[in-house]
Design an enzyme around this catalytic site. Sequence first.
Site, PDB file in Angstrom:
ATOM      1  N   ILE A  41      -3.225   0.148  -8.851  1.00  0.00           N
ATOM      2  CA  ILE A  41      -3.196  -1.304  -8.646  1.00  0.00           C
ATOM      3  C   ILE A  41      -4.534  -1.821  -8.104  1.00  0.00           C
ATOM      4  O   ILE A  41      -5.118  -2.755  -8.646  1.00  0.00           O
ATOM      5  CB  ILE A  41      -2.044  -1.667  -7.673  1.00  0.00           C
ATOM      6  CG1 ILE A  41      -0.712  -1.212  -8.280  1.00  0.00           C
ATOM      7  CG2 ILE A  41      -2.028  -3.159  -7.366  1.00  0.00           C
ATOM      8  CD1 ILE A  41       0.430  -1.123  -7.304  1.00  0.00           C
ATOM      9  N   VAL A  42      -5.013  -1.175  -7.053  1.00  0.00           N
ATOM     10  CA  VAL A  42      -6.232  -1.705  -6.418  1.00  0.00           C
ATOM     11  C   VAL A  42      -7.442  -1.571  -7.344  1.00  0.00           C
ATOM     12  O   VAL A  42      -8.308  -2.460  -7.393  1.00  0.00           O
ATOM     13  CB  VAL A  42      -6.454  -1.071  -5.019  1.00  0.00           C
ATOM     14  CG1 VAL A  42      -6.959   0.356  -5.092  1.00  0.00           C
ATOM     15  CG2 VAL A  42      -7.389  -1.921  -4.192  1.00  0.00           C
TER      16      VAL A  42
ATOM     17  N   ASN B 249       7.926   7.511  -0.169  1.00  0.00           N
ATOM     18  CA  ASN B 249       7.164   8.113   0.935  1.00  0.00           C
ATOM     19  C   ASN B 249       7.520   7.423   2.244  1.00  0.00           C
ATOM     20  O   ASN B 249       8.377   6.535   2.270  1.00  0.00           O
ATOM     21  CB  ASN B 249       5.660   8.034   0.647  1.00  0.00           C
ATOM     22  CG  ASN B 249       5.212   6.596   0.459  1.00  0.00           C
ATOM     23  OD1 ASN B 249       5.290   5.790   1.382  1.00  0.00           O
ATOM     24  ND2 ASN B 249       4.797   6.246  -0.760  1.00  0.00           N
TER      25      ASN B 249
ATOM     26  N   PRO C 237       0.189   3.170 -12.641  1.00  0.00           N
ATOM     27  CA  PRO C 237      -1.084   2.440 -12.732  1.00  0.00           C
ATOM     28  C   PRO C 237      -1.737   2.347 -11.357  1.00  0.00           C
ATOM     29  O   PRO C 237      -1.041   2.298 -10.344  1.00  0.00           O
ATOM     30  CB  PRO C 237      -0.647   1.048 -13.216  1.00  0.00           C
ATOM     31  CG  PRO C 237       0.789   0.924 -12.847  1.00  0.00           C
ATOM     32  CD  PRO C 237       1.362   2.310 -12.868  1.00  0.00           C
TER      33      PRO C 237
ATOM     34  N   LYS D 231     -13.281   7.491  -2.891  1.00  0.00           N
ATOM     35  CA  LYS D 231     -12.289   6.528  -3.416  1.00  0.00           C
ATOM     36  C   LYS D 231     -12.873   5.126  -3.510  1.00  0.00           C
ATOM     37  O   LYS D 231     -12.613   4.394  -4.456  1.00  0.00           O
ATOM     38  CB  LYS D 231     -11.058   6.473  -2.485  1.00  0.00           C
ATOM     39  CG  LYS D 231      -9.967   7.415  -2.920  1.00  0.00           C
ATOM     40  CD  LYS D 231      -8.727   7.316  -2.051  1.00  0.00           C
ATOM     41  CE  LYS D 231      -7.815   8.490  -2.367  1.00  0.00           C
ATOM     42  NZ  LYS D 231      -6.761   8.706  -1.410  1.00  0.00           N
TER      43      LYS D 231
HETATM   44  O1  PMT Z   1       3.217   1.443   6.300  1.00  0.00           O
HETATM   45  P1  PMT Z   1       2.901   2.191   7.581  1.00  0.00           P
HETATM   46  O2  PMT Z   1       4.031   3.084   8.016  1.00  0.00           O
HETATM   47  O3  PMT Z   1       2.445   1.247   8.677  1.00  0.00           O
HETATM   48  O4  PMT Z   1       1.684   3.177   7.296  1.00  0.00           O
HETATM   49  C1  PMT Z   1       0.427   2.671   6.982  1.00  0.00           C
HETATM   50  C2  PMT Z   1      -0.251   3.479   5.876  1.00  0.00           C
HETATM   51  C3  PMT Z   1      -0.533   4.891   6.366  1.00  0.00           C
HETATM   52  C4  PMT Z   1       0.640   3.524   4.625  1.00  0.00           C
HETATM   53  C5  PMT Z   1      -1.584   2.712   5.537  1.00  0.00           C
HETATM   54  O5  PMT Z   1      -2.383   2.646   6.677  1.00  0.00           O
HETATM   55  C6  PMT Z   1      -2.352   3.398   4.427  1.00  0.00           C
HETATM   56  O6  PMT Z   1      -3.142   4.295   4.645  1.00  0.00           O
HETATM   57  N1  PMT Z   1      -2.112   2.937   3.166  1.00  0.00           N
HETATM   58  C7  PMT Z   1      -2.624   3.562   1.940  1.00  0.00           C
HETATM   59  C8  PMT Z   1      -1.702   4.667   1.496  1.00  0.00           C
HETATM   60  C9  PMT Z   1      -2.141   5.322   0.216  1.00  0.00           C
HETATM   61  O7  PMT Z   1      -1.383   5.339  -0.720  1.00  0.00           O
HETATM   62  O8  PMT Z   1      -3.348   5.780   0.207  1.00  0.00           O
HETATM   63  P2  PMT Z   1      -4.064   6.523  -1.066  1.00  0.00           P
HETATM   64  O9  PMT Z   1      -5.257   7.176  -0.461  1.00  0.00           O
HETATM   65  O10 PMT Z   1      -3.079   7.375  -1.782  1.00  0.00           O
HETATM   66  O11 PMT Z   1      -4.484   5.326  -2.003  1.00  0.00           O
HETATM   67  C10 PMT Z   1      -5.773   4.743  -1.981  1.00  0.00           C
HETATM   68  C11 PMT Z   1      -5.694   3.257  -2.229  1.00  0.00           C
HETATM   69  O12 PMT Z   1      -5.266   3.020  -3.566  1.00  0.00           O
HETATM   70  C12 PMT Z   1      -4.727   2.513  -1.350  1.00  0.00           C
HETATM   71  O13 PMT Z   1      -5.304   1.264  -1.033  1.00  0.00           O
HETATM   72  C13 PMT Z   1      -3.488   2.346  -2.219  1.00  0.00           C
HETATM   73  O14 PMT Z   1      -2.756   1.148  -1.877  1.00  0.00           O
HETATM   74  C14 PMT Z   1      -4.119   2.210  -3.592  1.00  0.00           C
HETATM   75  N2  PMT Z   1      -3.283   2.684  -4.699  1.00  0.00           N
HETATM   76  C15 PMT Z   1      -2.887   3.974  -4.791  1.00  0.00           C
HETATM   77  C16 PMT Z   1      -2.169   4.412  -5.894  1.00  0.00           C
HETATM   78  C17 PMT Z   1      -1.850   3.480  -6.895  1.00  0.00           C
HETATM   79  N3  PMT Z   1      -1.149   3.848  -7.945  1.00  0.00           N
HETATM   80  N4  PMT Z   1      -2.247   2.200  -6.795  1.00  0.00           N
HETATM   81  C18 PMT Z   1      -2.952   1.789  -5.725  1.00  0.00           C
HETATM   82  O15 PMT Z   1      -3.312   0.595  -5.617  1.00  0.00           O
END
Ligand code: PMT
Length: 396
Positions: free
Chosen positions: A307-308, A210, A305, A337
């Site tokens: 992670i968080v 991404n 998986p 979330k």
């Molecule tokens: O890197 P940049 O270009 O500066 O952009 C910043 C950003 C937009 C990436 C950042 O600000 C951001 O929003 N990061 C989270 C991106 C994301 O994957 O969001 P999500 O809504 O899909 O995931 C929710 C949370 O779960 C996040 O904290 C993510 O790290 C975590 N996650 C998601 C999937 C996974 N398999 N494991 C995870 O830990």
Amino acid sequence: MAHLFNRNVLLGVSGGIAAYKSAELVRALQDRGAQVRVIMTHGAQEFITPLTLQALSGNPVHTELLDERAELGMGHIELARWADLLLVAPATADLISRLSAGRADDLLSTVALATAAPLMLAPAMNQQMWRDQATVDNVKTLADRGVHLVGPAAGQQACGDVGPGRMEAPAAIADAAAALFATGELAGKRVIITAGPTREALDPVRYISNNSSGKMGYALAQAAVDAGATTTLVSGPVNLTAPDHTRVVSVLSAEDMLEQCLKLLPECDIFIACAAVADYRPAAVQGQKIKKGPQEMTLQLVRTPDIVATVAAAEQRPYTVGFAAETNDVLAYAREKMQRKGLDMIIANDVADPTIGFNSDENAVTVLRRDNEQALARASKNTIARQIVHLIARDV
Ligand code: PMT
């Protein structure tokens, strides 16, 4: 010594004799690592030319609030968002009065209202003007609002008087500016930050990924280091240099990232999941490059998986912060979330706007905790990161 690496300092120069010292101040800020842009009031230009500060800062000097050329490029709002710190030196009695009244009658006072960055003033004026009750009241109003002051120093003044009102020495101002970021709020804490994208391999040369640049995660790492934390970045592939004093663990896939995070977890007080982790990976990784075949091709994907959520469910869990990157119903999805993943805090990031979020230098987010929500106005990722770290520090 505190530094200003990766910091954007917007230097405001108002019209006093001490304006000539601003040239040295530009250098002192740059010596500490800052990128410097300059705004001059009309009064300041009577004492020193914009050309001098342009040559030293390496950037055009901004002087007009209503400037057609500036509005096309870097107008007052862009400058306000660019700044990690607005430093006004010298700050005259007139400027202090206008700032205290919240006026927006020139470029400098307007940017001061428009920025989410901290404001620091280095006052410079005649000793009697500094002691006057009007100035005393104005300075108190600004200090009560959280404006930072450096100086003034006392001594011989340009007008022949002796007393308080001399602008502080440029080196001391630059040190105070750097110290502002070195908050020590997380001294003794161990912080892990995930950053950047993951890459999920399809074959030896192709992958699913991404647009995450890692900028937000690396800005958080800088803010955590500045706050005194022992900081580790678990980073997907990015083109960024990690902040000094940060340990970097490089990973590629979501599974690598989880493995490294779990290894580091026993030594973690705060976990910040900023990485854009792929939710799915190809079910099988081909050992050789996939050959072009029929017109259509179907890929089977399986979940990666979380992670968080895994970290938040650990027995010895750290204070756990997630991000929610959403294009619609941002706050509702973020709340859901936070609940589902068992987080202490989530940062809701609207990524529908391409000028914030993925791969931009600026961001605008809402910080959600179980009992409150706080919007952080659009600003540089450094400023947003500093605000997030400050909010975390209040909880831990
Ligand atoms: O890197 P940049 O270009 O500066 O952009 C910043 C950003 C937009 C990436 C950042 O600000 C951001 O929003 N990061 C989270 C991106 C994301 O994957 O969001 P999500 O809504 O899909 O995931 C929710 C949370 O779960 C996040 O904290 C993510 O790290 C975590 N996650 C998601 C999937 C996974 N398999 N494991 C995870 O830990």
